[in-house]
Design an enzyme around this catalytic site. Structure first.
Site, short mmCIF file in Angstrom:
data_model
loop_
_atom_site.label_atom_id
_atom_site.label_comp_id
_atom_site.label_asym_id
_atom_site.label_seq_id
_atom_site.Cartn_x
_atom_site.Cartn_y
_atom_site.Cartn_z
N CYS A 17 -17.42 2.09 -17.46
CA CYS A 17 -17.02 2.32 -15.79
C CYS A 17 -14.98 2.24 -17.05
O CYS A 17 -15.15 2.60 -17.42
CB CYS A 17 -16.70 0.79 -15.60
SG CYS A 17 -15.58 -0.20 -16.78
N CYS A 20 -14.06 1.18 -19.72
CA CYS A 20 -14.17 0.52 -20.51
C CYS A 20 -13.17 2.03 -21.51
O CYS A 20 -12.73 1.53 -22.62
CB CYS A 20 -15.38 1.04 -20.32
SG CYS A 20 -16.53 0.08 -20.25
N ASP A 442 5.85 -1.49 11.51
CA ASP A 442 7.39 -1.13 11.41
C ASP A 442 7.09 0.20 11.83
O ASP A 442 6.27 0.69 11.21
CB ASP A 442 7.07 -1.60 10.07
CG ASP A 442 8.60 -0.91 9.30
OD1 ASP A 442 9.35 -1.41 10.01
OD2 ASP A 442 9.04 -1.37 8.48
N ASP A 642 5.56 1.56 5.51
CA ASP A 642 5.17 2.58 4.77
C ASP A 642 5.76 2.29 2.85
O ASP A 642 5.93 3.17 2.49
CB ASP A 642 6.15 4.09 5.42
CG ASP A 642 7.87 3.20 5.46
OD1 ASP A 642 7.82 2.05 5.12
OD2 ASP A 642 8.36 4.48 5.64
N ASP A 646 9.22 -3.05 2.82
CA ASP A 646 8.30 -4.41 3.20
C ASP A 646 6.78 -5.10 2.84
O ASP A 646 6.09 -5.09 3.46
CB ASP A 646 7.71 -3.28 5.41
CG ASP A 646 6.88 -2.29 4.81
OD1 ASP A 646 7.27 -2.21 3.44
OD2 ASP A 646 7.08 -1.61 5.70
#
Lengths: 757, 125
Positions: A17, A20, A442, A642, A646
């Protein structure tokens, strides 16, 4: 002085993976003398820069081995593609082996079945020696147990030693009991006849159960490889080589692992971008669909970012490498999807609790079934009835369906999401997205583009727009102000004649001045003109006030000491916003907007995109508070932003969706990241979550119902009323089909396509 | 009730009691992690019909490296999951697979096979 370094490429073995890879990388970096180590998981290669006096290839190899992995010595020309083909071949081999085991079991069961039927035919019974027939059946059944079914017994035994019971325990005990009973009836039939019992054999049951369960496993394995197909596809996207420009100017193809930060890479039309970077020269249209799900090619020019694995369509360009290996966008997407696939959904909790105690509980039920049948059935049939029902209970119970119900759906759906540019952090986020009833947007950067654009270009009486625009563009082209860039974009779009400006001067906070065609040009706010002593005529001022009332920014233009025009600049609504919001509302969600703008502007944008409720004049630090306020109304809130200032609101929301690739902070705070700067992604995320949770619910319902109905019926609960008993062979068929049905249902998610308006 | 019925009933109940005790109440094999020179807590786990050891004690805040050696081909154990750490790992047969994680809060965290049949737990102290 920097010591001269050598570069070594190692083939790493045993990495399963992406993390690793980072572990090997860490281990190598810690080795004395190593200056830089980059490990690529997809190609299983490590590229190491080291000081030859302090490190050697042998010490590097030792570092990898210490980390628990191996270094393979192989001819350097073996490509990554060949190796992944090798892994696939090994998997295919295991699949072939399973199919062979099934083939043997099925073939023998097909012979055993009709032979067993002979017993039901009195004419045949008279001619055939029962004893011999039983021995024949025994011989035919032995390979089914010893070859095809051996794994069930070894696995059950290994599990037993660990005080663990699994599906194999049930199959082993069930078929084992049927087989041992038959064995006794074959070898010592006298024991049965002396007690007035028919020495019946159940070889057909034993063989058929094993054949059917193996069939289920074959189908399951085939389906399971498809659930993780998305990760493999994503990893396969990576480019294998890059054309690097050497300091001397010559272009050399190098393996991707050897590309370093700061290298300049050439990309020709039709080629894949090798890694992440920033365009230095040239421009082109790039197909970024593999990363963002956006089907239209994206125009790129110098200083725009490009991403590895995207496809260059039209022009040639050069870019400077800014990210390699695990830092690239592609690697991060792979990691995110991998993590999500390893996470657990809260909805799964009950199934997890049940499966923890499932197998031992079923064994207890089976034993009780045996005891009850033995005690209550007529003397002459009590033993066979007790046995058959005991076996049926063990075989019909299917913990697999419970275990597969949630994870398979999550795996397919997170992969599917990535395909459409929707990156889901974990299973819990998916579940939250399903529960959402309110979407808070937003405004800036989500509904709108988040960058200014020219909306109005007004010429004063007696002036001509076509004449003014080239003059304005000539001045603004020299400026770096975002508003000036908006004007230049507008002029380019209108194909204004290029003119030259001289003596450019930026006036901080007010505007800019320059000379075009020998005339002094001023562009900026009213203060700039006022300070230059230029009067704005009432008619023009009236138009300016009109623009200001629409919350637009107004730039005044003066040429040769006279105010001649106005430019209205505003953040514009994305083309797709209104349609996406309509779609969200159609899904039964209330869409709420939040903005720092004044109430008039907010009302205007809200009306333009069809939003009924909005919060205006929200300060950045109050955004999270608005989310709380909505939650206090009992709503489950999805917050879309975005990522610029926020992050707290994204974190406060029940589920945060960060848009446009997002900033790192936003991706941390968001449960879902949308790669595409478009509200359509929100629709896709919500629809995908709904389909996924629906699928999981169907799976769990099926798995629970199947087991809660199947087990009592197999135990013979319906016998006193209807005289129904379940044959263990039917139980085996039901069990094989149940886990395959759950998997197939999850795979239906592969057909998910976001609805387009 | 004849003798056979009495024998079957008693044997059955005894078996039930054994199954319940054996699978739910008997003591488990526990192992504590060994810290290596680099400060990583290492534990070797053999996977064969279950995890041995299946209770692993580690200290909080130090990286943990679990080496899973899968000593069988049986498909039940082909994956290992640490849901609390968002880890899903394939375990190739007869190979050692490393799982790395950082336990940052104390508690008992389960790890299971792909279908939740084989179980073990990571106890963070």
């Amino acid at each position: 002085m920097e010591p001269t370094t050598k570069t070594e490429t190692l083939d790493i073995e045993g990495m399963t993976c992406a993390s690793c890879a980072s572990f090997v990388e860490k281990s190598l970096s810690r080795t004395p003398g190593v200056q830089r180590a980059v490990v690529n998981f997809a190609t299983e290669k490590a590229t190491v820069d080291y000081v030859p006096s302090q490190a050697t290839p042998a010490s590097l190899k030792e570092a990898v081995v210490n980390a628990g992995y191996g270094v393979t010595e192989r001819p350097p020309d073996t490509s990554a593609a060949e190796r992944s083909a090798e892994i696939d071949r090994q998997k295919a081999l295991a699949y072939q082996k399973l199919k062979r085991r099934f083939g043997v079991a099925a073939g023998l069961a097909l012979v055993i079945m009709p032979l067993s039927m002979l017993m039901l035919w009195p004419a045949a019974m008279e001619r055939v020696n029962m004893q011999w027939l039983n021995y024949g059946l025994l011989l035919l059944t032995l390979p089914v147990l010893g070859y095809s079914g051996r794994e069930f017994y070894s696995s059950a035994w290994n599990g037993f030693k660990h005080r663990a019971a699994n599906m194999d325990t049930l199959i082993a005990v069930g078929t084992g009991a049927a087989f041992l009973y038959s064995l006794a009836a074959t070898v010592v039939p006298g024991f049965f006849t002396r007690r007035g019992l028919m020495p019946e054999v159940y070889y057909d049951t034993t063989a058929t159960i094993i054949a059917l369960i193996l069939l289920g496993k074959v189908l399951e394995l085939r389906a399971k490889t498809q659930t993780s197909a998305a990760i493999r596809t994503l990893m396969g996207l990576q480019a294998k080589t890059a054309r690097v420009v050497r300091p001397g100017g010559q272009e050399v193809d190098v393996p991707i692992e050897q590309v370093q930060l700061g290298d300049v890479v050439v990309v020709r039309p039709g080629e894949k971008v090798a890694t992440d970077g920033i365009i230095e020269e040239g421009h082109s249209a790039l197909d970024e669909a593999m990363l963002t799900g956006e089907s239209l090619p994206v125009e790129k020019k110098p200083s725009d970012p490009v991403f590895g694995a995207t496809l260059n369509k039209t022009g040639s360009f050069r870019f400077r490498v800014t990210k390699v290996g695990a830092d690239t966008m592609l690697a991060q997407i792979v990691k995110l999807v991998e993590d999500a696939q390893g996470s657990r959904a809260p909805i799964q909790r009950l199934a997890d609790k049940v499966s923890a105690i499932f197998v031992p509980t079923v064994v207890v039920i089976a034993i009780l079934t045996f005891v009850l049948w033995f005690d209550l059935a007529p003397l002459e049939t009590r033993l066979p009835l007790a046995l058959v029902n005991f076996v049926a209970v063990l075989i019909i119970a299917c913990p697999c369906a419970l275990g597969l119900a949630t994870p398979t759906a999550i795996m397919v759906s997170t992969g599917k999401g990535a395909e459409h540019g929707v990156l889901i952090r974990n299973a819990e986020s998916l579940e939250k997205a399903y529960q959402v009833n309110t979407v808070l947007l937003d405004k800036t950067g989500t509904i709108t583009r988040g960058e200014p654009a020219v909306t109005d270009f007004v010429a004063a009486d007696g002036q001509n727009v076509g004449h003014l625009l080239p003059i304005v563009a000539a001045v603004e082209r020299q400026s770096e102000h975002p508003l000036a860039e908006a004007v230049v974009r507008y002029a380019d779009a209108q194909q204004a004649t290029p003119l030259a400006a001289t003596g450019f001067r930026a006036v901080e906070g007010k505007g800019a001045s320059a000379a075009v065609d020998g005339q002094a040009v001023l562009i900026g706010n009213s203060r700039l003109l006022a300070e230059a002593g230029i009067n704005i005529l009432p008619a023009l001022q009236q138009q300016a006030d009109g623009l200001l009332a629409q919350a637009k920014t107004v730039l005044y233009v003066a040429v040769a000491g006279q105010a001649v025009g106005l430019i209205g600049v505003a953040d514009t609504v994305r083309d797709t916003s209104a349609a996406a919001i309509k779609r969200l509302q159609a899904l039964g969600l209330e869409v709420v907007m939040m903005t720092g703008d004044n109430p008039q502007t907010a009302a205007q944008v809200a009306q333009q995109v069809g939003i009924k409720r909005y919060f205006a004049e929200v300060l950045p630090q109050d955004k999270a508070g608005k989310v709380k306020a909505l939650q206090a109304e009992g709503r489950i809130v999805a917050m879309v932003g975005d990522g610029i200032n926020d992050a707290p609101a994204l974190a406060q929301a029940d589920i945060g969706l960060a848009m446009g690739g997002g900033t790192d902070v936003a991706m941390e705070a968001a449960g879902i990241t949308l790669m595409r700067s478009d509200l359509q992604g929100v629709v896709t995320a919500i629809e995908l979550s709904r389909q996924t949770i629906r699928t999981i619910k169907q799976n769990l319902f099926f798995a629970f119902i199947y087991n809660t109905l199947g087990i009592p019926v197999a135990a013979g609960l319906l016998y006193p009323v209807f005289g129904w008993l379940l044959s263990p062979m039917l139980a085996a068929a039901a069990m094989a089909l149940s886990s395959v049905s759950v998997l197939t249902n999850s795979l239906r998610l592969r057909g998910f396509t976001p609805l387009k308006n | 009730m004849d003798t056979a019925e009495i024998i079957v009933t008693l044997t059955g109940l005894a078996l039930v009691a054994f199954v319940v005790w054996y699978f739910f109440f008997s003591a488990r094999q526990t192992a504590s992690a060994v810290s290596s020179s680099s400060g990583v807590q290492e534990v070797d786990i053999t996977v064969k019909g279950g995890y041995s050891p299946d209770v692993i004690e580690v200290e909080r805040g130090k990286p943990v490296q679990l080496s899973f050696y899968r000593d069988e081909e049986n498909s039940c154990s082909e994956e290992v999951l640490f849901p609390d750490f968002s880890i899903r790992r394939d375990l190739p047969a007869f190979k050692t697979t490393l799982v790395e994680l950082l336990p940052d809060k104390p508690g008992r965290f389960e790890f299971t096979c792909g279908m939740g049949m084989l179980r073990g737990s990571l106890v963070v102290k």
